[in-house]
Enzyme design. Sequence first.
Site, PDB file in Angstrom:
ATOM      1  N   HIS A 188      44.765  49.172  45.054  1.00  0.00           N
ATOM      2  CA  HIS A 188      43.538  49.392  45.129  1.00  0.00           C
ATOM      3  C   HIS A 188      42.701  49.889  46.292  1.00  0.00           C
ATOM      4  CE1 HIS A 188      40.068  47.241  44.443  1.00  0.00           C
ATOM      5  NE2 HIS A 188      40.380  46.800  43.075  1.00  0.00           N
ATOM      6  N   ARG A 246      40.543  54.480  40.620  1.00  0.00           N
ATOM      7  CA  ARG A 246      41.123  53.621  42.244  1.00  0.00           C
ATOM      8  C   ARG A 246      41.976  54.925  43.238  1.00  0.00           C
ATOM      9  NH1 ARG A 246      42.894  47.917  39.310  1.00  0.00           N
ATOM     10  NH2 ARG A 246      40.931  47.468  39.822  1.00  0.00           N
ATOM     11  N   ARG A 271      47.082  52.035  34.715  1.00  0.00           N
ATOM     12  CA  ARG A 271      46.170  50.404  33.805  1.00  0.00           C
ATOM     13  C   ARG A 271      44.518  50.218  33.906  1.00  0.00           C
ATOM     14  NH1 ARG A 271      44.745  44.578  36.244  1.00  0.00           N
ATOM     15  NH2 ARG A 271      44.586  45.957  38.420  1.00  0.00           N
ATOM     16  N   GLN A 284      40.914  38.082  40.080  1.00  0.00           N
ATOM     17  CA  GLN A 284      39.173  37.877  40.302  1.00  0.00           C
ATOM     18  C   GLN A 284      38.299  39.253  38.970  1.00  0.00           C
ATOM     19  OE1 GLN A 284      38.122  40.459  44.010  1.00  0.00           O
ATOM     20  NE2 GLN A 284      40.003  38.961  45.200  1.00  0.00           N
ATOM     21  N   HIS A 286      49.123  47.694  44.010  1.00  0.00           N
ATOM     22  CA  HIS A 286      48.285  46.324  44.012  1.00  0.00           C
ATOM     23  C   HIS A 286      48.464  45.805  42.209  1.00  0.00           C
ATOM     24  CE1 HIS A 286      44.927  43.913  42.523  1.00  0.00           C
ATOM     25  NE2 HIS A 286      45.073  45.233  41.162  1.00  0.00           N
ATOM     26  N   LEU A 303      45.915  40.433  32.455  1.00  0.00           N
ATOM     27  CA  LEU A 303      45.907  39.376  32.568  1.00  0.00           C
ATOM     28  C   LEU A 303      45.774  38.943  30.071  1.00  0.00           C
ATOM     29  CD1 LEU A 303      42.471  38.072  34.757  1.00  0.00           C
ATOM     30  CD2 LEU A 303      45.107  37.547  34.976  1.00  0.00           C
ATOM     31  N   GLY A 326      52.569  32.379  35.245  1.00  0.00           N
ATOM     32  CA  GLY A 326      51.746  33.036  35.368  1.00  0.00           C
ATOM     33  C   GLY A 326      51.273  32.620  34.311  1.00  0.00           C
ATOM     34  N   VAL A 327      50.512  33.911  33.824  1.00  0.00           N
ATOM     35  CA  VAL A 327      49.973  33.804  32.265  1.00  0.00           C
ATOM     36  C   VAL A 327      51.068  33.503  30.806  1.00  0.00           C
ATOM     37  CG1 VAL A 327      47.371  33.504  33.147  1.00  0.00           C
ATOM     38  CG2 VAL A 327      48.713  35.877  32.604  1.00  0.00           C
ATOM     39  N   GLU A 335      53.522  41.456  33.789  1.00  0.00           N
ATOM     40  CA  GLU A 335      53.789  42.208  34.730  1.00  0.00           C
ATOM     41  C   GLU A 335      55.033  42.704  34.915  1.00  0.00           C
ATOM     42  OE1 GLU A 335      51.313  42.248  37.835  1.00  0.00           O
ATOM     43  OE2 GLU A 335      52.019  43.799  39.317  1.00  0.00           O
ATOM     44  N   GLU A 369      33.028  47.690  33.411  1.00  0.00           N
ATOM     45  CA  GLU A 369      33.408  47.348  34.663  1.00  0.00           C
ATOM     46  C   GLU A 369      34.070  49.467  34.257  1.00  0.00           C
ATOM     47  OE1 GLU A 369      37.264  45.366  35.170  1.00  0.00           O
ATOM     48  OE2 GLU A 369      36.785  44.124  36.322  1.00  0.00           O
TER      49      GLU A 369
END
Length: 503
Positions: free
Chosen positions: A234, A274, A370, A51, A335, A376, A18-19, A359, A117
């Site tokens: 989530h 959330r 978070r 996303q 999530h 990310l 992953g990243v 993560e 956001e």
Amino acid sequence: MRATSDSIVCDYLVIGAGVAGLRAAISLAAHGQVLVLAKDTLHESASEYAQGGIAAALSDDDEVTLHEQDTLQAGDGLCDPEAVRTLVAEGPHVIEELLEWGAEFDREGGELVFGREGAHSRNRILHAHGDSTGKEISRTLYRKAASLANVRFLSFAAVTDLLMADGEVRGAVAFDERYQKRHPIYARATLLATGGLGRVYKETTNPNVATGDGVAMSWRAGAVIRDIEFVQFHPTALHLDGAPRFLLSEALRGDGAFLRNAAGERFTDELASRDVVSRAIVREISRTGSPHMFLDMTHFGPGVMEHHFPRIYQTCLHYGLDLTRQPAPVHPAAHYAMGGVHTDLNGLTTVPRLFAAGEVACTGVHGANRLASNSLLEGVVFGARAAAAMTALKHCEAKGEIPRTEVFPAMTESHLRSITWEHCGISRNEEGLHTAVSVLRSVPLERRDEATRVDYELRSMRRVGLLIAQAALDRRESRGGHYRSDYPEKAATAVHSRLARSA
Ligand SMILES: Cc1cc2nc3c(=O)[nH]c(=O)nc-3n(C[C@H](O)[C@H](O)[C@H](O)COP(=O)(O)OP(=O)(O)OC[C@H]3O[C@@H](n4cnc5c(N)ncnc54)[C@H](O)[C@@H]3O)c2cc1C
């Protein structure tokens, strides 16, 4: 890199593509041979599905101190302030690096577009192709890493254990299901970049690979696991028979989507946090007896769904749901894991030669909750930092015993996931957590001659479920992502949970 039919020797072993793993591999390549492993295909990761976006204080009206304050606020008293400062201060640089390597973040008139956001006090979220930010960052990092001669990739290589010698980690054991064989891979430094643990829960937005293997194997190796009870749920995952629990981004609620019950009534403030929205949905589901609630975007203007949320719109359409005409059935889902393998600011765990980033790690940047779009960023910032620290390690002898005893929990994955969902989920209490601990502890362990990847994953999931249940039981308060119906207040002092295998 030296490889025989039985073993591989490299300088740096990166477990996860992953990243976090990809970013680390890019820096490591200048210092030696790097092997990057992925449990499935190289593209099956949470990073590919992210996303929402990536946050960094880069716009003209933003400052790193504001990003810092917002992150600390979301963490509900449990962030490590130095880790947060590192994240926000290094954020702009890693984004510039991504741009240099070809990342195509969304622009208007040639200028980067910074979105807003919930809980961010400034416009600082970069998106790519609307809602495919993680995919674009992964693509950029993969292309860069694959262009470097020292980086090799191995897919469908599920790591089952870390190799230990002289109290240090000397690499890992990878399982090849096709040949029923486990191979040792020796390295002078090993990075866990195995991602999250959402699959431990019945309802999750996470991909199948997110079974918490990194937490489980480092716990077995003696590492400290910190704040593992903090799981972010989530509120709005798609809840449609035959479809994956696809995430319906909170940007939809930010843009005016309504939450309705089966009778079409609104029942909560869609813009609340959330956790609050997740609990409101669960309460309404239990009050009305419906299997899910509905997220309604049918009043959005023409073209909004198609152009602002193309991936969400197309995915739902693929499953027969036209969001411009029908509300989406939704249900909360696990999530993101705020806790994990405890590391310092350079990704070093409490076990020598073992590093963790992304993560799987608990650097302390997220505290008890978070801030959206910080994960990310964390993967990229701390992936690079871990790599820098790994290169300072001297060469060591390629040795380490493959653990021989192979016993696996005799329970089904769905049973395990239901127990954790019911007792260690959105709302917890002492009785339920005791039940989870005792059920998971008393599962018989069976020997298997021909183990499968699922057996190894189940072994990880049981361990992670136990760690979450134990830490949640010990935390007699409600804070961030952890809610105890029997202790709904926050304690006066914020303390971290720390669990380690007793010798
Ligand atoms: C649907 C969704 C949407 C999200 N949206 C956002 C967002 O908008 N912004 C944001 O900041 N964050 C978002 N997140 C969170 C974010 O995507 C993740 O936290 C982040 O991508 C994790 O990166 P990682 O490199 O740590 O792990 P991952 O990207 O999950 O990669 C894990 C890697 O480890 C490998 N692996 C796992 N176990 C093993 C094993 N035993 N052996 C070998 N390899 C193994 C996997 O194969 C994979 O290659 C989202 C998450 C999800 C699920």
